[in-house]
Write a protein that holds these residues in place. Structure first.
Motif, PDB file in Angstrom:
ATOM      1  N   GLN A  42      -5.147  54.675 -25.068  1.00 29.53           N
ATOM      2  CA  GLN A  42      -5.439  53.297 -25.461  1.00 29.53           C
ATOM      3  C   GLN A  42      -6.893  53.156 -25.901  1.00 29.53           C
ATOM      4  O   GLN A  42      -7.187  52.552 -26.936  1.00 29.53           O
ATOM      5  N   ARG A  43      -7.790  53.726 -25.099  1.00 33.06           N
ATOM      6  CA  ARG A  43      -9.222  53.599 -25.349  1.00 33.06           C
ATOM      7  C   ARG A  43      -9.642  54.289 -26.640  1.00 33.06           C
ATOM      8  O   ARG A  43     -10.471  53.794 -27.400  1.00 33.06           O
ATOM      9  N   PHE A  44      -9.049  55.460 -26.936  1.00 36.64           N
ATOM     10  CA  PHE A  44      -9.437  56.237 -28.110  1.00 36.64           C
ATOM     11  C   PHE A  44      -8.340  56.251 -29.169  1.00 36.64           C
ATOM     12  O   PHE A  44      -8.158  57.253 -29.859  1.00 36.64           O
ATOM     13  N   LEU A  84       1.887  50.335 -20.739  1.00 37.21           N
ATOM     14  CA  LEU A  84       1.629  51.185 -19.579  1.00 37.21           C
ATOM     15  C   LEU A  84       0.335  50.771 -18.895  1.00 37.21           C
ATOM     16  O   LEU A  84      -0.613  50.326 -19.537  1.00 37.21           O
ATOM     17  N   LYS A  85       0.296  50.919 -17.575  1.00 31.96           N
ATOM     18  CA  LYS A  85      -0.926  50.676 -16.828  1.00 31.96           C
ATOM     19  C   LYS A  85      -1.956  51.742 -17.212  1.00 31.96           C
ATOM     20  O   LYS A  85      -1.648  52.935 -17.186  1.00 31.96           O
ATOM     21  N   PRO A  86      -3.194  51.346 -17.550  1.00 33.80           N
ATOM     22  CA  PRO A  86      -4.162  52.318 -18.077  1.00 33.80           C
ATOM     23  C   PRO A  86      -4.499  53.449 -17.123  1.00 33.80           C
ATOM     24  O   PRO A  86      -4.663  54.595 -17.552  1.00 33.80           O
ATOM     25  N   PHE A  87      -4.608  53.156 -15.828  1.00 38.17           N
ATOM     26  CA  PHE A  87      -5.141  54.157 -14.914  1.00 38.17           C
ATOM     27  C   PHE A  87      -4.193  54.466 -13.766  1.00 38.17           C
ATOM     28  O   PHE A  87      -4.610  54.662 -12.636  1.00 38.17           O
ATOM     29  N   PHE A  98      -8.684  69.820 -25.856  1.00 40.74           N
ATOM     30  CA  PHE A  98      -9.620  68.790 -25.401  1.00 40.74           C
ATOM     31  C   PHE A  98      -9.881  68.902 -23.903  1.00 40.74           C
ATOM     32  O   PHE A  98     -11.027  68.816 -23.459  1.00 40.74           O
ATOM     33  N   THR A  99      -8.810  69.069 -23.106  1.00 37.92           N
ATOM     34  CA  THR A  99      -8.991  69.160 -21.660  1.00 37.92           C
ATOM     35  C   THR A  99      -9.783  70.405 -21.284  1.00 37.92           C
ATOM     36  O   THR A  99     -10.591  70.376 -20.350  1.00 37.92           O
ATOM     37  N   GLU A 100      -9.578  71.510 -22.005  1.00 37.41           N
ATOM     38  CA  GLU A 100     -10.361  72.718 -21.741  1.00 37.41           C
ATOM     39  C   GLU A 100     -11.829  72.495 -22.076  1.00 37.41           C
ATOM     40  O   GLU A 100     -12.719  72.884 -21.311  1.00 37.41           O
ATOM     41  N   ASP A 148      -1.903  67.108 -17.545  1.00 42.40           N
ATOM     42  CA  ASP A 148      -3.079  67.416 -18.366  1.00 42.40           C
ATOM     43  C   ASP A 148      -4.295  66.589 -17.959  1.00 42.40           C
ATOM     44  O   ASP A 148      -5.392  66.796 -18.486  1.00 42.40           O
ATOM     45  N   GLY A 149      -4.116  65.639 -17.020  1.00 44.42           N
ATOM     46  CA  GLY A 149      -5.246  64.868 -16.517  1.00 44.42           C
ATOM     47  C   GLY A 149      -5.595  63.644 -17.333  1.00 44.42           C
ATOM     48  O   GLY A 149      -6.568  62.947 -17.019  1.00 44.42           O
ATOM     49  N   LEU A 150      -4.834  63.326 -18.371  1.00 42.60           N
ATOM     50  CA  LEU A 150      -5.148  62.198 -19.242  1.00 42.60           C
ATOM     51  C   LEU A 150      -4.274  60.996 -18.896  1.00 42.60           C
ATOM     52  O   LEU A 150      -3.046  61.080 -18.898  1.00 42.60           O
ATOM     53  N   HIS A 151      -4.916  59.855 -18.572  1.00 39.85           N
ATOM     54  CA  HIS A 151      -4.191  58.619 -18.309  1.00 39.85           C
ATOM     55  C   HIS A 151      -3.723  57.992 -19.620  1.00 39.85           C
ATOM     56  O   HIS A 151      -4.176  58.357 -20.713  1.00 39.85           O
ATOM     57  N   ALA A 152      -2.850  57.003 -19.479  1.00 35.11           N
ATOM     58  CA  ALA A 152      -2.482  56.207 -20.655  1.00 35.11           C
ATOM     59  C   ALA A 152      -3.714  55.496 -21.207  1.00 35.11           C
ATOM     60  O   ALA A 152      -3.824  55.268 -22.414  1.00 35.11           O
ATOM     61  N   GLY A 153      -4.654  55.146 -20.314  1.00 32.80           N
ATOM     62  CA  GLY A 153      -5.882  54.482 -20.755  1.00 32.80           C
ATOM     63  C   GLY A 153      -6.694  55.325 -21.716  1.00 32.80           C
ATOM     64  O   GLY A 153      -7.420  54.782 -22.556  1.00 32.80           O
TER      65      GLY A 153
END
Length: 304
Positions: free
Chosen positions: A252-254, A235-238, A106-108, A244-249
């Protein structure tokens, strides 16, 4: 529905409507302010997550009654490709992969999409911010240029470790040498030379704190979906993202898309009692304990 009304005003209105339950989201200027209203005897709703412009919930109808019902709305984000015709793929998330491989893919894909369609929006943002700062300095006048440059140079110097003192008193100035010295130093602090341990039960004093049998059963049992979701949403979202560059948000969001893989990964870790290395990857920052740090002991490592 998007009412563009939030907070106390939204509660005042929905309290007068013939619905037992309500979920409100805050507004963003003239946007947002979503309301979800329902009666428990007609529909079973389990809220998942909310943002200013989104509300996620599991809705069950068939188990409560056999009355006819219809679902309508502006569905901008269907969950699966079977729910739409044509257009772009529903999700770049790869459900046929394990969590680690899915995150990597996904990150790629996101990085490639950013480069091909946006021309690397992060570089554009840096360029725009640099131009705005230059305009601000120009407006302030040439006489104040030093005022802006000096704090920048001081901050930049503080953020770099230009030299570090060895235990013998010698200084290391080469960048690769500093990196290797710091890495080996903290490896020695946080790793053990003990290769094995005895299986015999250690002697435990009656005054020593210990877990009850109920507590042992609680932490050794399998995890539930509710426990995993509760831990994730605590966890705090942001906050600072992982490498890998992905927040906890993001998770949560997806959650409706990625939740299945997250649950499988956590359950697997508890069942095997072993955490994969990639889950422990993180960014490390060194915080000076004193003014003018010189030795490795003058720095405190924190995980971002």
């Amino acid at each position: 529905m998007e009412t563009r009304i939030g907070r106390e005003r939204a509660r005042e209105i929905t309290d007068r409507l013939p619905f037992e339950n309500a979920i409100h989201t805050d507004t963003i200027g003239l946007a947002g302010g979503l309301w979800m209203l329902w009666n428990s005897e007609r529909v079973d709703v389990t809220p998942l997550s909310n943002t200013e412009q989104e509300s996620h919930a599991v809705v069950k109808v068939a188990e409560l009654h056999n009355m006819p019902w219809v679902l309508a709305g502006d569905f901008n984000e269907p969950l699966t490709g079977e729910d739409k015709f044509g257009g772009r793929p529903v999700s770049a998330w790869h459900l046929n992969l394990a969590l680690a491989e899915a995150v990597k893919k996904f990150t790629e894909d996101a990085a490639n999409w950013n480069r091909l369609h946006l021309g690397n929006i992060f570089e554009k943002k840096k360029s725009i911010m640099a131009r705005l700062n230059g305009i601000q300095r120009a407006i302030s006048g040439d006489l104040n240029i030093a005022f802006y440059h000096i704090p920048t140079l001081v901050r930049r110097k503080r953020n770099w470790i230009l030299a570090i003192k060895y235990s013998t008193g010698d200084w290391i100035h080469e960048e690769d040498g500093i990196k290797d010295f710091i890495r080996r130093g903290f490896e020695g602090v946080y790793t053990s030379s003990l290769l094995s341990s005895s299986q015999h039960n250690p002697l435990v004093s009656q005054w020593q704190a210990k877990l009850s049998e109920g507590e042992k059963m609680s932490i050794s049992g399998a995890t539930s979906e509710e426990e995993i979701k509760s831990a994730l949403w605590s966890l705090k979202p942001f906050k600072v993202p992982s490498p890998d560059g992905l927040h906890a948000g993001f998770f949560q969001r997806f959650w409706l898309v990625v939740g299945k893989l997250v649950l499988e990964e956590v359950e697997k870790n508890f069942a095997e009692r072993k955490m994969p290395e990639y889950l422990n990857w993180t960014h490390i920052a060194l915080i000076p304990k004193v003014q003018g740090p010189e030795t490795l002991g003058n720095y405190r490592p924190i995980s971002l």
